[in-house]
Enzyme design. Structure first.
Site, PDB file in Angstrom:
ATOM      1  N   ASP A 258       0.808  -1.222   0.000  1.00 34.66           N
ATOM      2  CA  ASP A 258       0.000   0.000   0.000  1.00 34.66           C
ATOM      3  C   ASP A 258       0.839   1.269   0.000  1.00 34.66           C
ATOM      4  O   ASP A 258       0.324   2.360  -0.225  1.00 34.66           O
ATOM      5  CB  ASP A 258      -0.857   0.043   1.273  1.00 34.66           C
ATOM      6  CG  ASP A 258      -2.037  -0.891   1.187  1.00 34.66           C
ATOM      7  OD1 ASP A 258      -2.553  -1.090   0.086  1.00 34.66           O
ATOM      8  OD2 ASP A 258      -2.431  -1.429   2.243  1.00 34.66           O
TER       9      ASP A 258
HETATM   10  C1  BGC Z   1       0.463   1.231   6.304  1.00 32.52           C
HETATM   11  C2  BGC Z   1       0.058   0.034   5.504  1.00 32.52           C
HETATM   12  C3  BGC Z   1      -1.442   0.015   5.404  1.00 32.52           C
HETATM   13  C4  BGC Z   1      -1.934   1.337   4.840  1.00 32.52           C
HETATM   14  C5  BGC Z   1      -3.424   1.411   4.637  1.00 32.52           C
HETATM   15  C6  BGC Z   1      -0.159   2.494   5.778  1.00 32.52           C
HETATM   16  O1  BGC Z   1       0.133   3.555   6.631  1.00 32.52           O
HETATM   17  O2  BGC Z   1       1.868   1.325   6.326  1.00 32.52           O
HETATM   18  O3  BGC Z   1       0.558  -1.155   6.075  1.00 32.52           O
HETATM   19  O4  BGC Z   1      -1.867  -1.057   4.626  1.00 32.52           O
HETATM   20  O5  BGC Z   1      -1.533   2.374   5.675  1.00 32.52           O
HETATM   21  O6  BGC Z   1      -4.120   1.473   5.819  1.00 32.52           O
HETATM   22  C1  NOJ Z   2      -1.552  -3.841   5.374  1.00 32.09           C
HETATM   23  C2  NOJ Z   2      -2.747  -4.042   4.514  1.00 32.09           C
HETATM   24  O1  NOJ Z   2      -3.799  -4.534   5.302  1.00 32.09           O
HETATM   25  C3  NOJ Z   2      -2.465  -4.978   3.371  1.00 32.09           C
HETATM   26  O2  NOJ Z   2      -3.570  -5.025   2.523  1.00 32.09           O
HETATM   27  C4  NOJ Z   2      -1.228  -4.525   2.646  1.00 32.09           C
HETATM   28  O3  NOJ Z   2      -1.007  -5.416   1.614  1.00 32.09           O
HETATM   29  C5  NOJ Z   2      -0.055  -4.397   3.567  1.00 32.09           C
HETATM   30  N1  NOJ Z   2      -0.394  -3.490   4.613  1.00 32.09           N
HETATM   31  C6  NOJ Z   2       1.213  -3.931   2.888  1.00 32.09           C
HETATM   32  O4  NOJ Z   2       1.188  -2.583   2.609  1.00 32.09           O
END
Ligand code: BGC
Ligand code: NOJ
Length: 794
Positions: free
Chosen positions: A484
């Protein structure tokens, strides 16, 4: 090294013996739609269906001290005030023990000859927590003391509960009966639900106004009524409604008494909300309290809960020479998979229950951890997720469990999302053989009348990714792929913008993802196989697209020693030796090796060697290396994290199993095993360093560039649960569900190669003794209902 607790495998419990754990060590209760989080000091909260919209108990996130609010039992024993769970009073206990089990927690405190044991669980089929408080006089003298039971209500919407005080402080309403307190805020208007906290005997005093109970200048640790051994008999009007119930107890030496509490949630039909003007219909609450009014009823309900888990965890059991492996496989990994399936990423001690609903990609991946346990619920989940999809195959990134509708809180347009629906469905059909799910009518964006078959959804998903390719024929990344934080089209310089939802510059973007490419090849081949099985001619188109993608990866995605990670907006390489930082990334090595891209030319082995060389550290495999040392607008959130944390070179455990599976597919048993042990908590040596629970996986362990490598964060709700399950059960132990049977193909170091597995598979039960000789072989067991015992030497 300091230990705060230990495993009790026979009881399937983790036993905490020191309440001052480095972080709250929690457990979950609930199996259907009423769920609770409970820490080792009784902190936490519960909700029905939706942690945001139907929150029952108020909870203060990240408070000081941590973990404030919960189900607190106070004892005033001749002026000495204590809690069986140590907090909040923190009075020194003579003995403390917290046992987190499968769907229940039992906390015992002893002080001055009095023992209070609180057993908490959510009974199967009920929307409540049952607390059985067993009070025992274990001393020589008679005891006269006061027990207080206390909870603080949340005004339902956990988000506005913490914000809209101009309204909230005037809306609170309760009703009080001799043995129960009802929380009915907003019931007068649009809500049809209330909560209650009842006991199986009348209380000797009560409070429902928080300040009357606690005192304006006290904290949870010293409620003024508890200190003075009194009750204010207060009725809350606005401000903050609570339920505090006092019991005056006398116990002869050796005597013991149970008081049973039910903390429940009720929904009434619109036309049966009231029994008189302003008086709520309490019949359903009464019925619930009556069904847990005696110790025998509680025992029976507790037994049902234990049977539920015995049955589930009896579906896949392992007996090996490695106790850490057995307890992970037999108990905690499967349990965590269930919890993660229930919660998605909504409610934990790192997820507030407010911000995130059910993730499209997350929930599809979670299926891999539970489909062998609760296939019927996996089926429903797939249909729910698919129903949030758009007609063009794009997806809401998440949906709300209460309404099952997609929401835009974390944006949309993530390049990988649609492929996970194929992953989830293939996983489900391989386990169940239920091809019928493909014919189920499923709408788009929940719009009635828009239904097409699930199979059609899968084709549209595949084509969506196929159609969105960039200059190298690789999938466009969109807002991000699985990572993400790889926001290659975001270009945000405004700290008030979200990396996830800020409008992207996609016009003319060349940003492509090798992670999606690997996923596309792997899932494309799985999808083609599924289509062939059902005689659908589209199989060849899909297979060809997967082959073409493989060719594109080989032509444009290979960096010489490893797979590239991506191309950025301008077409520059990410995850290449040419880059100053972020030369190697884990995700594309995982997915491209799982897809066996270029295996014959040695690309997979090289890529896996590069992982070991550049990314492996003492605690697992870091996400990328070298870490980004400054913010790079063209890469986005990934470079926002300090080095060694989260997506910037943290050990993001979710993706470690991709490499483990890739290693196993390449037959590299020692590497697969080593990577597995590093992230698996049962092998953890230093509980203080790890900080979070030693019985569940965490999303992230600080990487080698961090200040404290090995420190865990984001425990419980993570795709790590399902993926390590897949890695250990399929890739390492080698039990692989196929459309028409089980394929046995282990990849484990020879010294651990003798083990037995009991596996339920549809209507079959297999007892398999495996002797793995280290020669890579496979053995196919065709599906046949009934019991079978097998000895397999491979
Ligand atoms: C985090 C991710 C997460 C994303 C969406 C980011 O701040 O690092 O792990 O999936 O937010 O909530
Ligand atoms: C947490 C999210 O829940 C997941 O969908 C995502 O793939 C990972 N973060 C990596 O960014």
């Amino acid at each position: 090294m300091k230990e705060y607790g230990h495993f009790d495998d026979a009881a399937r419990e983790y036993v905490i013996t020191d309440p001052a754990t480095p972080w709250p060590w929690i457990n979950y209760m609930g199996t259907e739609d009423f769920f609770s989080l409970i820490s080792n000091t009784a902190g936490g909260y519960c909700f029905c269906k939706d942690a945001k919209f139907r929150r029952i108990l108020r909870y203060r996130y990240n408070g000081v001290p941590m973990d404030a609010g919960g189900r607190y039992y106070y004892i005033n024993d001749g002026g000495s005030v204590w809690n069986p769970g140590w907090k909040p009073s923190k009075a020194q206990l003579d003995r403390y023990e917290c046992r987190h089990g499968m769907g229940y927690t039992r906390i015992t405190g002893e002080k001055d000859g009095l023992r209070a044991e609180v057993l908490c669980f959510v009974p199967i089929g009920s929307r409540c927590e049952v607390h059985r408080v067993r009070l025992s006089n274990i001393g020589a003298a008679p005891k006269r003391f006061k027990l207080y039971a206390f909870v603080e209500w949340c005004l339902w919407n956990a988000s506005t509960d913490m914000e809209n005080f101009q309204r909230n402080l005037s809306t609170g309403e309760v009703e009080v009966e001799p043995d129960a307190i009802y929380h009915k805020t907003e019931y007068r208007e649009r809500r049809n639900h209330y909560a209650f906290y009842g006991a199986n005997r009348p209380f000797d005093g009560f409070d429902t106004d928080r300040e009357t109970f606690i005192g304006m200048y006290n904290g949870f640790e010293a409620p003024q009524q508890v200190l003075s051994g009194t009750s204010g008999d207060s009725v809350a009007h606005g401000w903050s409604p609570v339920a505090a119930e006092r019991f005056d107890v006398t116990l002869a030496p050796g005597a013991s008494e149970d008081i049973i509490f039910v903390l429940g949630y009720v929904e009434n039909p619109q036309d049966a909300k009231f029994i008189a003007p302003g008086v709520i219909n309490k019949a359903p609450a009464r019925a619930m309290m009556e069904s847990f009014a005696t110790p025998e009823q509680v025992d029976a309900a507790f037994k049902r809960l234990r049977c539920f888990w015995d049955d589930l965890l009896g579906r896949f059991t392992l007996s090996s020479d490695v106790p850490e492996l057995d307890r992970t496989v037999n108990i905690w990994n499967q349990y965590q998979c269930m919890i993660t399936f229930f919660m998605s990423r909504s409610a934990s001690y790192f997820e507030s229950g407010i911000g995130r609903g059910m993730g499209f990609r997350d929930s599809n991946q979670d299926l891999a951890g539970i489909v062998h346990l609760i296939p019927e619920r996996a089926r429903q989940r797939i249909l729910d997720i698919a129903a949030t999809q758009f007609p063009d195959g794009g997806c809401y990134h998440q949906y709300q469990p209460l309404t099952k509708r997609g929401n835009n809180d974390i944006g949309g347009g993530f390049g990988d999302d649609p492929l996970w629906l194929i992953f989830g469905t293939v996983t489900y059909i391989k386990e169940t053989g239920d091809f019928g799910i493909l014919d189920e009518p499923v709408p788009f964006d929940n719009a009635p009348g828009s239904e097409v078959s699930l199979l059609e959804h899968l084709k549209i998903s595949f084509n969506h990714v196929l159609d969105l390719r960039g200059p190298h024929g690789l999938p466009l990344i969109g807002r991000a792929d699985w990572n993400d934080c790889l926001n290659l089209n975001c270009f945000s310089l405004d700290p008030d913008e979200s990396f996830q939802t800020t409008e992207n510059k996609t016009d003319g973007s060349k940003a492509e993802s090798l992670m999606i490419a690997g996923l596309f090849v792997a899932e494309g081949r799985d999808f083609a196989e599924l289509l062939r099985r059902i005689g659908d001619g589209y199989a060849e188109t899909v297979a060809k697209a997967a082959d073409d993608m493989e060719a594109a990866v080989k032509a444009h995605g290979w960096d010489g020693e490893w797979f590239l990670r991506a191309y950025d907006f301008y077409g520059g390489k990410i995850g290449s030796d040419e880059c100053a930082e972020g030369k190697v990334f884990i995700e594309s090595q995982g997915w491209c090796t799982m897809a066996r891209i270029g295996a014959d030319e040695g690309l997979c082995d090289k890529a896996l060697d590069s992982v070991v060389k550049h990314l492996e550290c003492e605690y697992g495999i870091v996400l990328n290396a070298p870490a980004y040392s400054s913010y790079l607008m063209e890469y986005g959130e990934i470079s926002s994290y300090p080095e060694g944390y989260k997506e910037n070179a943290g050990i993001f455990c979710h993706n470690n199993p991709w490499v483990i599976i890739g290693e196993a597919m390449a037959g590299r048993a020692d590497d697969a095993w080593r990577h597995y042990c590093k992230i698996t908590p049962a092998f953890t040596k230093d509980q203080q360093l790890r900080k979070v629970e030693p019985y569940v996986f965490c999303q992230m362990v600080a990487g080698r560039d961090a200040a404290r490598p090995g420190e865990g964060k984001n425990s419980w709700l993570t795709g790590t649960a399902a993926w390590t399950w897949k890695a250990v059960s399929e890739a390492i132990l080698g039990i692989k569900p196929q459309y028409d049977g089980l394929l046995i193909e282990p990849c484990i170091p020879e010294r651990y190669g003798n083990y037995r597995i009991h596996r339920r598979f549809r209507d079959a039960e297999y007892d398999i003794s495996i002797h793995y000789t280290g020669k890579r072989g496979k053995f196919f067991v065709p599906y046949k209902p009934g019991k079978q015992t097998l000895e397999v030497e491979i």
